[in-house]
Design a protein around this motif. Structure first.
Motif, PDB file in Angstrom:
ATOM      1  N   GLU A   9       0.806  -1.222   0.000  1.00 24.01           N
ATOM      2  CA  GLU A   9       0.000   0.000   0.000  1.00 24.01           C
ATOM      3  C   GLU A   9       0.839   1.271   0.000  1.00 24.01           C
ATOM      4  OE1 GLU A   9      -3.159  -0.149   2.890  1.00 24.01           O
ATOM      5  OE2 GLU A   9      -3.223  -2.341   2.735  1.00 24.01           O
ATOM      6  N   LEU A  11       2.358   4.761  -1.617  1.00 23.65           N
ATOM      7  CA  LEU A  11       1.929   5.833  -2.500  1.00 23.65           C
ATOM      8  C   LEU A  11       3.142   6.674  -2.884  1.00 23.65           C
ATOM      9  CD1 LEU A  11      -1.299   6.997  -0.622  1.00 23.65           C
ATOM     10  CD2 LEU A  11      -1.159   5.527  -2.637  1.00 23.65           C
ATOM     11  N   ALA A  25      -0.735   5.108  -6.460  1.00 22.09           N
ATOM     12  CA  ALA A  25      -0.264   3.836  -5.914  1.00 22.09           C
ATOM     13  C   ALA A  25       1.014   3.398  -6.628  1.00 22.09           C
ATOM     14  CB  ALA A  25      -1.334   2.760  -6.053  1.00 22.09           C
TER      15      ALA A  25
END
Length: 128
Positions: A9, A11, A25
């Protein structure tokens, strides 16, 4: 927390002209500063150069060995005893790099002529 958690996860954003893009992402690649980055890049670069130079029988002969490049980390010194040969080596590197999704930074690229003879070295970084 495990090492794999560094990649779950995540970014990223890109800084452009003093501003930052929207966050997105990170789905592929390695994180900036990851200890795997230099190793994976060198493996990738090794494949690019192996494919680019596999059929070239040009370069300089030193102690009976033909060399057409020297490498240290992400620096590559292409070598040949003629402008035409060096142009062939560089064109092959550029073409294969682009084929594999990588571009050579022209701002960090330079030529140097070494030897007894005076002349010029006019090499262009363009895929043909």
């Amino acid at each position: 927390m495990t090492y794999a958690d560094l990649y779950s996860e995540t970014l990223s954003a890109v800084r452009v002209n003093g501003g930052i893009t929207e966050w997105f992402a990170t789905l592929v690649g390695v994180l900036q500063g990851c200890v795997l980055s230099p190793l994976l890049f060198n493996i990738f670069l090794e494949v690019v150069l192996a494919r680019a130079l596999r059929f070239l029988d040009i370069g300089v002969v030193i102690s009976g060995y033909r060399l057409n490049n020297l490498r240290f980390a992400d620096d590559i010194a292409a070598m040949c005893n003629s402008n035409q040969g060096l142009d062939t080596i560089v064109t092959s590197m550029v073409t294969e790099s682009r084929r594999m999704g990588m571009n050579i930074n022209t701002d960090k690229t330079d030529t140097q002529l070494i030897g007894r003879y005076r002349g010029s070295c006019d090499i262009k970084l363009e895929a043909r």
